[in-house]
Design a protein around this motif. Structure first.
Motif, PDB file in Angstrom:
ATOM      1  N   ILE A 107      21.256 -79.666  18.725  1.00 37.33           N
ATOM      2  CA  ILE A 107      22.312 -79.945  19.353  1.00 37.33           C
ATOM      3  C   ILE A 107      23.707 -78.876  18.986  1.00 37.33           C
ATOM      4  O   ILE A 107      24.368 -78.801  20.131  1.00 37.33           O
ATOM      5  N   VAL A 108      23.797 -78.863  17.938  1.00 36.90           N
ATOM      6  CA  VAL A 108      25.072 -77.891  17.292  1.00 36.90           C
ATOM      7  C   VAL A 108      25.352 -76.745  18.216  1.00 36.90           C
ATOM      8  O   VAL A 108      26.164 -76.730  19.004  1.00 36.90           O
ATOM      9  N   ASP A 132      22.608 -83.224  28.095  1.00 38.94           N
ATOM     10  CA  ASP A 132      22.926 -82.888  29.427  1.00 38.94           C
ATOM     11  C   ASP A 132      23.010 -84.424  30.164  1.00 38.94           C
ATOM     12  O   ASP A 132      24.126 -84.349  30.847  1.00 38.94           O
ATOM     13  N   LYS A 133      22.287 -85.268  29.982  1.00 43.61           N
ATOM     14  CA  LYS A 133      22.519 -86.594  30.459  1.00 43.61           C
ATOM     15  C   LYS A 133      23.713 -87.219  30.420  1.00 43.61           C
ATOM     16  O   LYS A 133      24.559 -87.792  30.922  1.00 43.61           O
ATOM     17  N   ALA A 134      24.294 -87.256  28.975  1.00 44.82           N
ATOM     18  CA  ALA A 134      25.496 -87.712  28.365  1.00 44.82           C
ATOM     19  C   ALA A 134      26.602 -86.993  28.989  1.00 44.82           C
ATOM     20  O   ALA A 134      27.608 -87.447  29.400  1.00 44.82           O
ATOM     21  N   LEU A 135      26.377 -85.504  29.036  1.00 43.23           N
ATOM     22  CA  LEU A 135      27.537 -84.824  29.960  1.00 43.23           C
ATOM     23  C   LEU A 135      27.640 -85.019  31.150  1.00 43.23           C
ATOM     24  O   LEU A 135      28.869 -85.303  31.849  1.00 43.23           O
ATOM     25  N   ASN A 193      39.444 -83.049  31.999  1.00 41.37           N
ATOM     26  CA  ASN A 193      38.420 -82.082  32.539  1.00 41.37           C
ATOM     27  C   ASN A 193      37.172 -82.840  32.491  1.00 41.37           C
ATOM     28  O   ASN A 193      36.925 -83.929  31.798  1.00 41.37           O
ATOM     29  N   LYS A 194      36.333 -82.340  33.349  1.00 46.36           N
ATOM     30  CA  LYS A 194      35.046 -82.883  33.659  1.00 46.36           C
ATOM     31  C   LYS A 194      34.026 -82.603  32.151  1.00 46.36           C
ATOM     32  O   LYS A 194      32.979 -82.980  31.871  1.00 46.36           O
ATOM     33  N   THR A 195      34.507 -81.372  31.688  1.00 46.10           N
ATOM     34  CA  THR A 195      33.699 -81.188  30.115  1.00 46.10           C
ATOM     35  C   THR A 195      34.668 -81.804  29.260  1.00 46.10           C
ATOM     36  O   THR A 195      35.758 -81.252  29.038  1.00 46.10           O
ATOM     37  N   PRO A 196      33.928 -82.624  28.458  1.00 49.06           N
ATOM     38  CA  PRO A 196      34.576 -83.147  27.292  1.00 49.06           C
ATOM     39  C   PRO A 196      35.236 -82.066  26.237  1.00 49.06           C
ATOM     40  O   PRO A 196      34.479 -81.218  25.849  1.00 49.06           O
ATOM     41  N   LEU A 197      36.322 -81.982  25.869  1.00 45.47           N
ATOM     42  CA  LEU A 197      36.991 -81.342  24.663  1.00 45.47           C
ATOM     43  C   LEU A 197      36.400 -81.584  23.518  1.00 45.47           C
ATOM     44  O   LEU A 197      35.835 -80.844  22.705  1.00 45.47           O
ATOM     45  N   LEU A 226      32.082 -90.117  23.278  1.00 46.13           N
ATOM     46  CA  LEU A 226      31.089 -90.845  22.039  1.00 46.13           C
ATOM     47  C   LEU A 226      29.865 -91.375  22.663  1.00 46.13           C
ATOM     48  O   LEU A 226      29.566 -91.910  23.626  1.00 46.13           O
ATOM     49  N   ILE A 227      28.888 -90.673  21.944  1.00 48.44           N
ATOM     50  CA  ILE A 227      27.356 -90.803  22.193  1.00 48.44           C
ATOM     51  C   ILE A 227      26.704 -91.366  21.084  1.00 48.44           C
ATOM     52  O   ILE A 227      26.942 -91.078  19.916  1.00 48.44           O
ATOM     53  N   ARG A 228      26.173 -92.649  21.537  1.00 46.79           N
ATOM     54  CA  ARG A 228      25.198 -93.235  20.091  1.00 46.79           C
ATOM     55  C   ARG A 228      23.975 -93.606  20.673  1.00 46.79           C
ATOM     56  O   ARG A 228      23.614 -93.948  21.874  1.00 46.79           O
TER      57      ARG A 228
END
Length: 238
Positions: free
Chosen positions: A42-43, A213-216, A4-8, A175-177
């Motif tokens: 963010i949560v 949003d940039k990461a998504l 999917n385009k939205t990460p689970l 994964l975002i860092r």
């Protein structure tokens, strides 16, 4: 596997608190407090975006080696976070779980965490997985020791997963860092096998909804093949 385009499942290495404070000539603990403010933003935003699992690398097994004053300050911030966000977590139907060696966490924050986990256990919204006193290698070692104690002689990949922390949590999709570092730092080694990696120079205290949003959006524009070809994915040969 999730196409999917939205990460689970999104996992975040929240890096840069100390540098954020240093840039402002402040003690490191002020950076950690600012970082907690970012968590508070963010949560609920991740839950609103439809993320089902959010894992935050809050405190590693290696972090115990930091100066005593800093570690104590981090534990105090953890306690304050639980007190401050308890009602919001319940109102947003978020379930809290912890990955890591919880027994190493000091009594006061540990008791508060256990209470929050118990109270939120039946919540059916997003699962917030807090990685505390966590190490990816430690998780695998702990899983192996559980298997040894169970007298099991052989395991497969799907059965090995059952011995990880919170085995119901799926593999990481994204994964975002933050802070510009480009490494995974012993975080969720098993579940990161096919994760998309996103690195940003933004320091964690400055990471906000727009940056998320940039990461998504970056994730949504990637092609995930899991070792297969684009043609196989298009045909649905999964």
């Amino acid at each position: 596997m999730n196409l999917n385009k939205t990460p689970l499942h999104v996992a975040i290495i929240m890096d840069g608190n100390g540098r954020w404070a240093k840039k402002r000539n402040l003690p490191r603990i002020f950076g950690h407090k600012a970082g907690m403010n970012a968590v508070e933003k963010i949560v609920p935003y991740a839950a609103k975006k439809g993320i089902k699992y959010l894992s935050l690398f809050a405190f590693s097994t290696e972090n115990w080696l930091r100066p005593k004053e800093e570690v104590e300050g981090l534990m105090e911030i953890l306690s304050e976070f639980i007190d401050k966000e308890f009602n919001k977590i319940m109102e947003n139907n978020i379930k809290i779980v912890v990955s890591g060696r919880l027994e190493q966490i000091p009594e006061i924050p540990r008791t508060k965490l256990l209470n929050l986990m118990e109270k939120s256990e039946k919540n059916r919204g997003m699962v917030l997985n807090l990685a505390l006193s966590y190490g990816g290698r430690s998780e695998i070692v702990d899983a192996v020791n559980k298997i040894i104690k169970s007298d099991i002689k052989e395991v497969q990949e799907d059965s090995f997963v059952k011995y990880l922390y919170n085995p119901e949590i799926p593999d990481v999709d994204l994964l975002i860092r933050t802070s510009g570092e480009m490494r995974i730092s012993n975080f969720m080694l098993w579940r990161l096998a096919y994760a998309e990696l996103y690195f940003t120079d933004v320091l964690w205290p400055d990471f906000n909804e727009e940056e998320f949003d940039k990461a998504l959006n970056d994730y949504a524009n990637r092609s995930r093949r899991f070792g297969m070809t684009d043609e196989q994915i298009e045909r649905g040969d999964i």
